[in-house]
Design an enzyme around this catalytic site. Structure first.
Site, mmCIF file in Angstrom:
data_model
loop_
_atom_site.group_PDB
_atom_site.id
_atom_site.type_symbol
_atom_site.label_atom_id
_atom_site.label_comp_id
_atom_site.label_asym_id
_atom_site.label_seq_id
_atom_site.Cartn_x
_atom_site.Cartn_y
_atom_site.Cartn_z
ATOM 1 N N MET A 1 -7.723 7.926 9.704
ATOM 2 C CA MET A 1 -8.183 8.764 8.656
ATOM 3 C C MET A 1 -9.085 9.893 9.158
ATOM 4 O O MET A 1 -10.116 10.096 8.224
ATOM 5 C CB MET A 1 -8.999 7.637 7.691
ATOM 6 C CG MET A 1 -8.060 6.434 7.288
ATOM 7 S SD MET A 1 -8.769 5.323 6.220
ATOM 8 C CE MET A 1 -9.611 4.414 7.723
ATOM 9 N N LYS B 1 -2.232 4.622 -3.904
ATOM 10 C CA LYS B 1 -1.797 5.948 -4.757
ATOM 11 C C LYS B 1 -0.654 6.410 -4.130
ATOM 12 O O LYS B 1 -0.551 6.443 -2.895
ATOM 13 C CB LYS B 1 -2.862 6.876 -4.455
ATOM 14 C CG LYS B 1 -3.546 7.525 -5.944
ATOM 15 C CD LYS B 1 -4.422 8.658 -5.457
ATOM 16 C CE LYS B 1 -5.888 7.989 -6.206
ATOM 17 N NZ LYS B 1 -7.247 8.367 -5.345
ATOM 18 N N ASP C 1 0.981 -1.269 -0.097
ATOM 19 C CA ASP C 1 0.164 0.082 -0.085
ATOM 20 C C ASP C 1 0.815 1.299 0.137
ATOM 21 O O ASP C 1 2.055 1.085 0.354
ATOM 22 C CB ASP C 1 -0.809 0.023 1.184
ATOM 23 C CG ASP C 1 -2.139 -0.850 1.304
ATOM 24 O OD1 ASP C 1 -2.363 -1.212 0.035
ATOM 25 O OD2 ASP C 1 -2.613 -1.302 2.242
#
Ligand code: SAH
Length: 482
Positions: free
Chosen positions: A389, A276, A254
């Site tokens: 998050m 990403k 990741d």
């Protein structure tokens, strides 16, 4: 319904006799029968008989058994692991039995169950495989009939096959995962090509077939390890994670997993980023599942690296389900989750005697809608809350908790890049938390910890959370924030 099985008076065991003395006293037909039976083992046979019958004498000579040509004497039994009283003389057999028992040696007296410590079974010998049939002396004929039936069921080559199996055991354990893969291999081994070759006496072909089967099976069976890479610092990786990385064929990682950790993998390992990072496109969860299954099917040893702990906000549940459905073996290796790293950076007790005894791992993303999620109720009753998050929803989290009754003065600790030297720490209260959303300079991952226990943290090295939103910011603080 089946009846409960009756209990056995004599329990079967396989006794180790290799190289040990087994004494048979007697030279007649009974002694010869026992000698033939025991002659199938690697026990060291000693036959005590002053005047053996010719057939017995011939057998002794032909089979290299030790022969004591003398009258029976208890001293002849010493050191033996089993004794057979087969003299044909009732009185003598009784004496032998008593002597053996006195010496602590299990004894069998032919046709005298009351003098026996054990009974000899009828056996089907496919060494190392052996089927032993006993009837506690009740039906020697029955035992022999059963023996004959089993004998006809088992290929004469079974013993060689079992020996071959034993020589493959270590390799199978190394190459095939526990469970169905190994079970299937052994099924095919005992029923497929290796067994067929062995049955027609082709020993080396059987070995080749087994090796080929193992290679085919192990190639078909990749393995995926879902591995926690920890919060960022490479020395917070577990030793197990490091070992797996060093043996990996492919590393799927990741965005949050640091390059240093990925670099610890085997030099030739394929490295596949799926998050990403630096403009790369991230893959969807379904694509990641497919990728893992594909690599597994190619027989690869895959390390699926996830930041922190793989089971905390890591979507590991979906990956495990997909691997299970595809029949690919996997394991999970825990890692240090971000909340623990952040707490350590802050020297912040997550549980605090007398203050808080529970802890919540949450993401603020479930706050949408009108109802309060369960974790918010837990926060109100004193739990320490770790928000993953949570940067972009900081205002929501704070607003909803205050609205629900949590004091605006509740302590809050925020860490960006926990465990890394680039870490930045902020402290404040729930009332200050919304300002986190304005801190666009925080480009690393951010962990927020809320609760009364947070007040026990060390704030000397952290900056006030609200500094940015105040109208007049002290120049020194402003500088420190750059
Ligand atoms: N499985 C991970 C969490 C993945 S979700 C774990 O157990 O830690 C990603 C979130 O984790 C980030 O948004 C951030 O809230 C948190 N996080 C991960 N690494 C972090 C770090 N080094 N410092 C602070 N927060 C971190």
């Amino acid at each position: 319904m089946s009846q409960p099985a009756a209990k056995l008076n004599a329990f079967p065991v396989f006794m180790r006799v290799e190289g040990e003395a087994v004494v048979i006293v007697g030279g007649g037909a009974e002694a010869l029968a026992k000698a033939r039976l025991l002659g199938q083992s690697r026990g060291r046979l000693v036959i005590v008989s002053e005047h053996p019958e010719p057939e017995t004498a011939a057998w002794i000579a032909a089979n290299g058994a030790a022969h004591i040509v003398a009258a029976y004497d208890a001293a002849q039994l010493e050191g033996a692991v089993l004794v057979f009283a087969a003299s044909g003389d009732e009185e003598l057999d009784r004496r032998i039995s008593e002597d053996a028992r006195r010496l602590g040696i299990p004894v069998n007296a032919v046709d005298r169950p009351e003098l026996c410590d054990f009974f000899t079974p009828a056996i089907v010998n496919r060494a190392p495989v052996c089927v032993a049939i006993g009837s506690e002396g009740a039906g020697p004929v029955l035992s022999q009939m059963i023996r004959a039936r089993i004998d006809s069921m088992l290929a004469p080559s079974l013993g060689h096959l079992a020996t071959l199996a034993a020589s493959f055991r270590d390799a199978v354990e190394r190459l095939l995962p526990k469970g169905s893969a190994r079970r299937h291999f052994w099924h095919e081994f005992f029923e497929g090509a290796p067994a067929r070759e062995m049955e027609i006496g082709h020993i080396s072909e059987a070995r080749e077939a087994a090796a080929e089967l193992l290679l085919r099976r192990s190639a078909a069976n990749g393995h995926v390890a879902l591995v926690g890479a920890g919060p960022g610092a490479e020395d917070l990786l577990t030793l197990r994670a490091q070992r797996l990385l060093m043996n990996a064929d492919a590393i799927v990682y990741d965005a949050l997993v640091p390059e240093e950790v990925v670099a610890m993998g085997r030099r030739d390992a394929e490295r596949l980023p799926v998050g990403k990072r630096k403009g790369c496109h991230s893959k969807s969860q379904a694509e990641i599942n497919e990728l893992l299954i594909g690599l597994g099917r190619e027989g690869k040893r895959v390390v699926r690296l996830k930041s922190g702990d793989p089971l905390v906000f890591g979507r590991a549940g979906e990956e495990m389900q997909a691997l299970r459905d595809a029949g690919i073996s996997y394991e999970v290796v825990p890692g240090v989750t971000a909340a623990f790293a952040a707490a350590a950076d802050f020297e912040l007790p997550l549980t605090l005697r007398g203050v808080t005894s529970s802890m919540v791992f949450t993401t603020g993303h479930d706050l949408k809608g009108g109802s309060l999620p369960d974790w918010a109720k837990l926060a109100i009753s004193g739990a320490t809350v770790a928000v993953y998050m949570g940067r972009s929803v900081a205002a929501d989290v704070a607003g909803r908790l205050i609205e629900a009754g949590l004091s605006p003065d509740t302590a809050v600790a925020v860490v960006e890049n926990a465990s890394l030297s680039s870490r930045r720490k902020f402290h404040g209260t729930l009332a200050d938390l919304p300002s986190l959303e304005n801190r666009t300079e925080l480009t690393g991952p951010v962990m927020t910890i809320i609760g009364d226990a947070v007040a026990g943290a060390r704030f000397e090295t952290s900056q006030p959370l609200a500094a940015r939103t105040r109208t007049r910011v002290a120049p020194a603080t402003e500088e420190a924030l750059q």
